[in-house]
Scaffold this active site. Structure first.
Site, short mmCIF file in Angstrom:
data_model
loop_
_atom_site.label_atom_id
_atom_site.label_comp_id
_atom_site.label_asym_id
_atom_site.label_seq_id
_atom_site.Cartn_x
_atom_site.Cartn_y
_atom_site.Cartn_z
N CYS A 63 -1.89 0.56 9.70
CA CYS A 63 -2.96 0.22 9.68
C CYS A 63 -4.15 -0.47 10.55
CB CYS A 63 -2.43 -1.44 8.98
SG CYS A 63 -1.42 -1.66 7.53
N HIS A 119 0.16 -1.47 -0.24
CA HIS A 119 0.31 0.18 0.50
C HIS A 119 0.69 1.46 0.11
CE1 HIS A 119 -2.66 -2.54 1.82
NE2 HIS A 119 -3.75 -2.46 1.06
#
Length: 262
Positions: free
Chosen positions: A256, A171
């Site tokens: 996250c 990501h």
């Protein structure tokens, strides 16, 4: 360069979600699989939550998803833009069941919601907000349709969406995040094009790329990047560190594991 939006003390809430029992089966894309210790992961998750609470953040636990191994990475399911929550459209089919619980938690808080829908895909981990600029990683999990859909939602609210190529990490926020003053930080081997960002500060460790902004002088980061922590301290920041080694084995980082509600 605009600073990262910092919630006021009365607004400091963070969504979190406890690890699934099959956490070790989480998806991997750019690193080799190594053994994950579920008991240690649970202990580390509790330590992460405790660190947020010790810094004055109220944690709101999203209903667990015990059969969804990546569900602890709540950041990918919903993204906050001021008083608006955008429910993500996960790029991995096996993760699409994660959004319902996150949406329900946000709805219970009374926060307005909008949705991203297929064929557009977008993971929250690909979204980095710096002032009114929203950098979105064009990655294995986020496609052009997802980026355009997000742009359509955010443009009327005064945000500028900038697509960023991501090919060296899962990501965008695996590769870069931002300090409270808006400086984007990243580990150069993971960053496709640092020139995309107005200000870029290279860090010396892969696990030094990710910080959670706790207030305008404090950041939370992994204990696995002491050189990077020292670099931030030299810039005048107070650094809170947590051990999240079991989640790093699954391409996770400190961002996250929570969603800050602003």
């Amino acid at each position: 360069m605009e600073p990262v939006a910092v919630p006021q003390p009365s607004q400091r809430r963070a969504l979190v979600r406890r690890p699934a029992r099959n956490l070790a089966e989480g998806l991997l894309t750019h690193i080799e699989r190594t053994e994950v210790d579920p008991a240690l992961a649970e202990t580390q998750w509790r330590g992460y939550v405790a660190a947020l609470e010790a810094e004055g953040w109220e944690t709101v636990e999203v209903e667990p998803a015990p059969e969804l191994p990546d569900s602890v990475f709540i950041e990918d399911a919903v993204i906050m833009f001021g008083d608006l929550a955008v429910v993500a459209s996960p790029g991995a089919e096996t993760r699409r069941g994660e959004t319902a619980g996150a949406e329900a938690a946000v709805a219970r808080l009374g926060i307005p919601l909008q949705h991203l829908d297929l064929p557009g895909t977008l993971d929250g981990g690909d979204v980095l907000k710096v002032g009114r600029t929203v950098y979105v990683g064009r990655s294995l999990r986020t496609n052009d349709e997802g980026i355009e859909a997000l742009r359509g939602i955010l443009a009327p609210r005064g945000y500028t969406v900038v697509a960023v190529p991501i090919s060296r990490a899962l990501h965008l926020k695996t590769a870069v995040t931002a300090l409270p003053d808006g400086t984007v930080i990243g580990f150069p081997p993971l960053v496709d094009d640092p020139s995309v960002f107005e200000t870029f500060l290279p860090v010396p460790e892969a696990h030094g790329t990710a910080v959670v902004v706790l207030d305008d002088r404090t950041v939370l980061m992994s204990s696995a990047a002491p050189l990077s922590a020292g670099l931030f301290a030299q810039r005048g920041y107070r650094v809170v560190t947590v051990d999240i080694s079991e989640f790093e084995k699954l391409e996770g980082c400190v961002t996250c594991l929570s969603v800050r509600v602003r």
